[in-house]
Design a protein around this motif. Structure first.
Motif, mmCIF file in Angstrom:
data_model
loop_
_atom_site.group_PDB
_atom_site.id
_atom_site.type_symbol
_atom_site.label_atom_id
_atom_site.label_comp_id
_atom_site.label_asym_id
_atom_site.label_seq_id
_atom_site.Cartn_x
_atom_site.Cartn_y
_atom_site.Cartn_z
ATOM 1 N N SER A 34 0.867 -1.175 0.000
ATOM 2 C CA SER A 34 0.000 0.000 0.000
ATOM 3 C C SER A 34 0.900 1.219 0.000
ATOM 4 C CB SER A 34 -0.914 0.038 1.226
ATOM 5 O OG SER A 34 -1.676 1.238 1.241
ATOM 6 N N LYS A 36 0.202 3.808 1.486
ATOM 7 C CA LYS A 36 -0.141 4.520 2.716
ATOM 8 C C LYS A 36 0.254 3.707 3.937
ATOM 9 C CE LYS A 36 -2.331 7.987 4.738
ATOM 10 N NZ LYS A 36 -1.821 9.363 4.607
ATOM 11 N N PRO A 146 5.384 0.932 4.081
ATOM 12 C CA PRO A 146 4.597 1.871 3.274
ATOM 13 C C PRO A 146 5.416 2.416 2.114
ATOM 14 C CG PRO A 146 4.492 2.416 5.625
ATOM 15 C CD PRO A 146 5.572 1.401 5.465
ATOM 16 N N THR A 168 -6.001 -0.972 1.191
ATOM 17 C CA THR A 168 -6.395 0.415 1.370
ATOM 18 C C THR A 168 -7.453 0.506 2.455
ATOM 19 O OG1 THR A 168 -7.198 2.408 0.228
ATOM 20 C CG2 THR A 168 -8.242 0.324 -0.365
ATOM 21 N N SER A 174 -6.359 7.668 1.797
ATOM 22 C CA SER A 174 -5.683 6.395 1.551
ATOM 23 C C SER A 174 -5.760 6.003 0.087
ATOM 24 C CB SER A 174 -6.299 5.297 2.420
ATOM 25 O OG SER A 174 -5.736 4.037 2.125
ATOM 26 N N ASP A 177 -3.106 7.518 -2.257
ATOM 27 C CA ASP A 177 -1.782 6.902 -2.218
ATOM 28 C C ASP A 177 -1.777 5.540 -2.910
ATOM 29 O OD1 ASP A 177 -0.540 8.993 -0.958
ATOM 30 O OD2 ASP A 177 -0.885 8.221 1.051
#
Length: 286
Positions: A34, A36, A146, A168, A174, A177
């Motif tokens: 991810s 984020k 991340p 996410t 979120s 990103d």
């Protein structure tokens, strides 16, 4: 801190050969990503790995979040990695069918910071693949930090047939990103298995009504917009927090709860998506 070293002394070519031999014995490689932080990548990686292992699959779990490893703590794993018979290091065991390697198992002090620049991070990840006796696995689940940095590039370059699982939360901060992560993966010609929406609503433990605390449905809408598979949604659940602090995945709790049910369904969907993946179908089966 303990350090990983190339025990063979044969250089990069020899390590490439050992990495190839290791990956050739693993059917599916899942890369949990991810763009984020704080979306629950490690929670998804740990619970999916545990659920797959509980279903009878041989599973490895590799934590490449070198600066903030949490997989070992979430599984209640302590102690250092030990030398195995056929490779310098043997993974830690976390119950039936699940083997784990984490940077946490190389730290003398669990609160010790890892102050490594890019080349050292790259070397560590490659050695986790080359110099660990993973054996034959149905799945290797790789938990990432991340962002889209050195660790991600190293994994994608080294594990060419990795299937990326994007995590996410429902809100736009979120999703924005994760869109960047999809763009990164497109440039890298990587394989995206699908999208998971974590923290998808909250089921009140008292009245059992659902509250859209961080909204809901953003992950599914993102998957649809990019033509990706939506593999499932996992709600916020106090049991997940308690289980993590106890060193037990929520899927291993005796009592049922919304997160346990959702993670079990997610693992089934991940397994089905792997079986249907054309990229995975082109890889040899151990």
């Amino acid at each position: 801190m303990q350090t990983l070293t190339d025990c063979s002394g044969r250089g990069a070519d020899a390590r490439d050969g050992r990495i190839g031999a290791t990956l050739g014995r693993i059917r599916y490689k899942l890369f949990v990503m991810s763009g984020k932080g704080g979306v629950g990548k490690s929670s998804v990686a740990v619970n999916v790995a545990r659920a797959l292992a509980d279903a009878g699959s041989r599973v490895g779990l590799l934590d490449v979040d070198l600066h903030g490893p949490s997989v070992a703590r979430m599984l209640g794993i302590t102690g250092a990695l030990e030398a195995g018979r056929d490779a310098p290091l043997a993974p830690k065991r976390a119950g039936g069918n699940l083997s784990v390697v984490s940077m946490q198992s190389l730290l003398d002090d669990p609160d010790q910071a890892v102050l490594w620049r890019g080349p050292m991070r790259t070397t560590a990840i490659r050695q986790f693949l080359a110099d660990v006796d993973w054996g034959e696995l149905d799945y290797l689940v790789i938990d990432s930090p991340p962002g889209t940095g050195d660790e991600h590039l190293t994994v994608l370059k080294t594990v060419r047939d990795a299937l990326c699982l994007l995590v996410t939360t429902p809100q736009e901060v979120s999703l924005a990103d994760v869109r960047k992560t999809i763009n990164f993966l497109q440039y890298a010609n990587a394989n995206i298995l699908g999208v998971v929406e974590n923290m998808s609503g909250l089921v009140c433990p008292y009245c059992h009504k659902e509250i859209d605390l961080f909204k809901k449905g953003g992950g599914e809408a993102l998957a649809r917009a990019y033509g990706l598979d939506f593999l499932g949604a996992v709600p916020l659940d106090p049991a997940t927090v308690v289980a993590g602090d106890l060193g037990r995945p929520v899927v291993s709790l005796d009592e049922d709860c919304p997160a346990k049910t959702a993670f079990a369904a997610l693992a089934q969907n991940v397994a089905a998506a792997c079986r249907e993946s054309l990229e995975a179908a082109s890889s040899p089966c151990p």
